[in-house]
Design a protein around this motif. Sequence first.
Motif, PDB file in Angstrom:
ATOM      1  N   MET B   1       1.169  -7.530  -1.781  1.00 44.30           N
ATOM      2  CA  MET B   1       1.209  -6.844  -1.113  1.00 44.30           C
ATOM      3  C   MET B   1       0.561  -5.978  -1.718  1.00 44.30           C
ATOM      4  SD  MET B   1       3.920  -4.531   1.742  1.00 44.30           S
ATOM      5  CE  MET B   1       4.447  -6.403   2.498  1.00 44.30           C
ATOM      6  N   SER B   2      -1.064  -5.222  -0.745  1.00 42.18           N
ATOM      7  CA  SER B   2      -1.711  -4.549  -1.168  1.00 42.18           C
ATOM      8  C   SER B   2      -1.533  -3.266  -0.387  1.00 42.18           C
ATOM      9  CB  SER B   2      -3.131  -4.664  -1.019  1.00 42.18           C
ATOM     10  OG  SER B   2      -2.819  -4.503   0.760  1.00 42.18           O
ATOM     11  N   ASN B   3      -1.873  -1.967  -0.852  1.00 41.44           N
ATOM     12  CA  ASN B   3      -1.667  -1.111  -0.691  1.00 41.44           C
ATOM     13  C   ASN B   3      -1.493  -0.429   0.714  1.00 41.44           C
ATOM     14  OD1 ASN B   3      -0.703   0.035  -2.792  1.00 41.44           O
ATOM     15  ND2 ASN B   3      -2.942   1.354  -3.352  1.00 41.44           N
ATOM     16  N   SER B   4      -2.682  -0.965   1.775  1.00 36.80           N
ATOM     17  CA  SER B   4      -2.900  -0.389   2.447  1.00 36.80           C
ATOM     18  C   SER B   4      -1.854  -1.670   3.853  1.00 36.80           C
ATOM     19  CB  SER B   4      -4.240  -1.760   3.187  1.00 36.80           C
ATOM     20  OG  SER B   4      -4.402  -1.781   4.831  1.00 36.80           O
ATOM     21  N   ASP B   5      -1.269  -3.007   3.129  1.00 39.08           N
ATOM     22  CA  ASP B   5      -0.391  -3.748   3.455  1.00 39.08           C
ATOM     23  C   ASP B   5       1.168  -2.674   3.907  1.00 39.08           C
ATOM     24  OD1 ASP B   5      -2.053  -5.908   4.044  1.00 39.08           O
ATOM     25  OD2 ASP B   5      -1.852  -6.639   2.289  1.00 39.08           O
ATOM     26  N   SER B   6       0.808  -2.029   2.705  1.00 36.53           N
ATOM     27  CA  SER B   6       2.747  -1.618   2.261  1.00 36.53           C
ATOM     28  C   SER B   6       2.352  -0.003   2.847  1.00 36.53           C
ATOM     29  CB  SER B   6       2.994  -1.156   0.666  1.00 36.53           C
ATOM     30  OG  SER B   6       1.705  -1.083  -0.190  1.00 36.53           O
ATOM     31  N   GLU B   7       1.296   0.198   2.701  1.00 36.65           N
ATOM     32  CA  GLU B   7       1.148   1.336   3.906  1.00 36.65           C
ATOM     33  C   GLU B   7       1.297   1.211   5.520  1.00 36.65           C
ATOM     34  OE1 GLU B   7      -2.266   3.633   1.653  1.00 36.65           O
ATOM     35  OE2 GLU B   7      -2.671   3.231   3.832  1.00 36.65           O
ATOM     36  N   ASP B   8       0.802   0.027   6.000  1.00 38.31           N
ATOM     37  CA  ASP B   8       1.067  -0.026   7.009  1.00 38.31           C
ATOM     38  C   ASP B   8       2.325  -0.093   7.538  1.00 38.31           C
ATOM     39  OD1 ASP B   8      -1.978  -0.159   8.045  1.00 38.31           O
ATOM     40  OD2 ASP B   8      -1.349  -2.381   7.869  1.00 38.31           O
ATOM     41  N   LYS B  71       0.629 -10.402   7.279  1.00 35.15           N
ATOM     42  CA  LYS B  71       0.262  -8.649   7.510  1.00 35.15           C
ATOM     43  C   LYS B  71      -0.190  -8.640   8.655  1.00 35.15           C
ATOM     44  CE  LYS B  71      -3.939  -9.286   4.794  1.00 35.15           C
ATOM     45  NZ  LYS B  71      -5.424  -8.472   3.806  1.00 35.15           N
ATOM     46  N   PHE B  72       0.606  -7.398   8.431  1.00 33.89           N
ATOM     47  CA  PHE B  72       0.076  -6.597  10.441  1.00 33.89           C
ATOM     48  C   PHE B  72      -1.033  -6.916  10.655  1.00 33.89           C
ATOM     49  CE2 PHE B  72      -0.542  -2.596  12.672  1.00 33.89           C
ATOM     50  CZ  PHE B  72       0.014  -2.727  13.449  1.00 33.89           C
ATOM     51  N   SER B  73      -1.761  -6.785   9.629  1.00 33.20           N
ATOM     52  CA  SER B  73      -3.232  -6.581  10.386  1.00 33.20           C
ATOM     53  C   SER B  73      -4.017  -7.781  10.717  1.00 33.20           C
ATOM     54  CB  SER B  73      -4.001  -6.273   9.144  1.00 33.20           C
ATOM     55  OG  SER B  73      -4.328  -6.849   8.342  1.00 33.20           O
ATOM     56  N   THR B  74      -3.629  -8.819  10.408  1.00 39.41           N
ATOM     57  CA  THR B  74      -3.416 -10.243  11.047  1.00 39.41           C
ATOM     58  C   THR B  74      -2.878 -10.767  11.886  1.00 39.41           C
ATOM     59  OG1 THR B  74      -3.822 -11.036   8.721  1.00 39.41           O
ATOM     60  CG2 THR B  74      -2.861 -12.655  10.472  1.00 39.41           C
TER      61      THR B  74
END
Lengths: 220, 192
Positions: B1-8, B71-74
């Motif tokens: 999980m990328s930083n951006s995903d874990s931030e989300d 991912k949340f973004s997806t």
Amino acid sequence: MSDRHIQFQTLSDLYDDVLPADEREAVRRHLQSCEACALEYRRLGDTLKLCREYAGLSLPLDGLNDRTMSKIRSARTRRLVLRSLPAMAASVLVIVGVGLFSTGTVFVRDRATVAGSRLSYSDSERVIDIIRKHNATISQVTGEYVEGTVPVSSFNDLKKSMGFRRVAYMMVDESMPDENVHWGDAIEEVGHDTGQPVRDWAPLTGTGASRQYVRFRVFR
Amino acid sequence: MSNSDSEDIQVIDRVLGGDVEAFTQIIDKYKDKAFNYIYGQIKDYDEAMDITQEVFIMTMEALRSFRRESKFSTWFYSIMVNYCKNYRKKNSRYNLVSMNSSRGDEEYDLQLPDERENPEEEVIMKESLRIVRDEISKLPDDYREILLLRDIQGLSYNEIAGILGISLSNVKVRIHRGREFLKNRLLARGLI
């Protein structure tokens, strides 16, 4: 490869770097020797560069955050009020019902037996008062227990205020319908009337960050 | 999980834990991309603003149903893409403005395309980008959708397949055709 021009889809795959390694090398070699294909590949690159430039524009979105959050807050408040209406109505009905019962207005065939298994009127009132003071909503009141829901953050204080009563509880999702709440193994019963103040409250069961409410029953 | 995903995920946990105000971080992070996509599909600035707002509200209300399998973004983009699809189905292709007019005793309504200036015009200083915008808006629906996701939003093939519910090979085919279509249009306009 060098005899024929490269198809556009292959150039697109090359641009996205999704070609198998051997094919990628062959296409690159072809581009070095074929002017027409090299030109097509440059045009694709220019097209996508313009797309990126367009994507990088920051368009004015004044007030979007505030307006959106304002609507979210309003919807949430409205939902909370609607959720508490049946509970408030139930509380009123039960208080009236218990009042009628305790004054003998309601005829009960085996009054002694029934009354023995119920919360007394004054006890019910006390329980309801305590629950209300702790930011909880009452969803059901029976002769045996008062049921309600409270945010997790308020639950420990509520339990302490209950004194010597049996309290069964479980963590629930705010939006969990009643039919999905099962008072089975998940229940812990604490606060038995042992004559001593209850000190060691059992930790809350249930997992998941979404479980932010506690459904409880305060027994006689 | 990328930083951006874990931030989300951290923000989502806070929102679900009762800190509703934390949702502003999600809005801040995704509003530009969301608006760019929605505007690319709807082509009306004010409507795109309203829809962007609705998409965020819908996301907030559905947050408990986010299973964290993607991912949340997806997941967020799926909501956005489907909202736009439904919206476009329900509404006509062109935005119309009403104009009352009269001829003798007879009164009638004229429906004209809405060509009022919009704030975007002040931002796009380069003529080349106006042409890009116009040509993207003229792409066939399927190609425009995929081009906006791939080359404007910068999503991966896999993410696009998940959002649109189509196979990876289908994603590739649409990307190839959409790019070729746009490249030919920009070539015809003398831009490349």
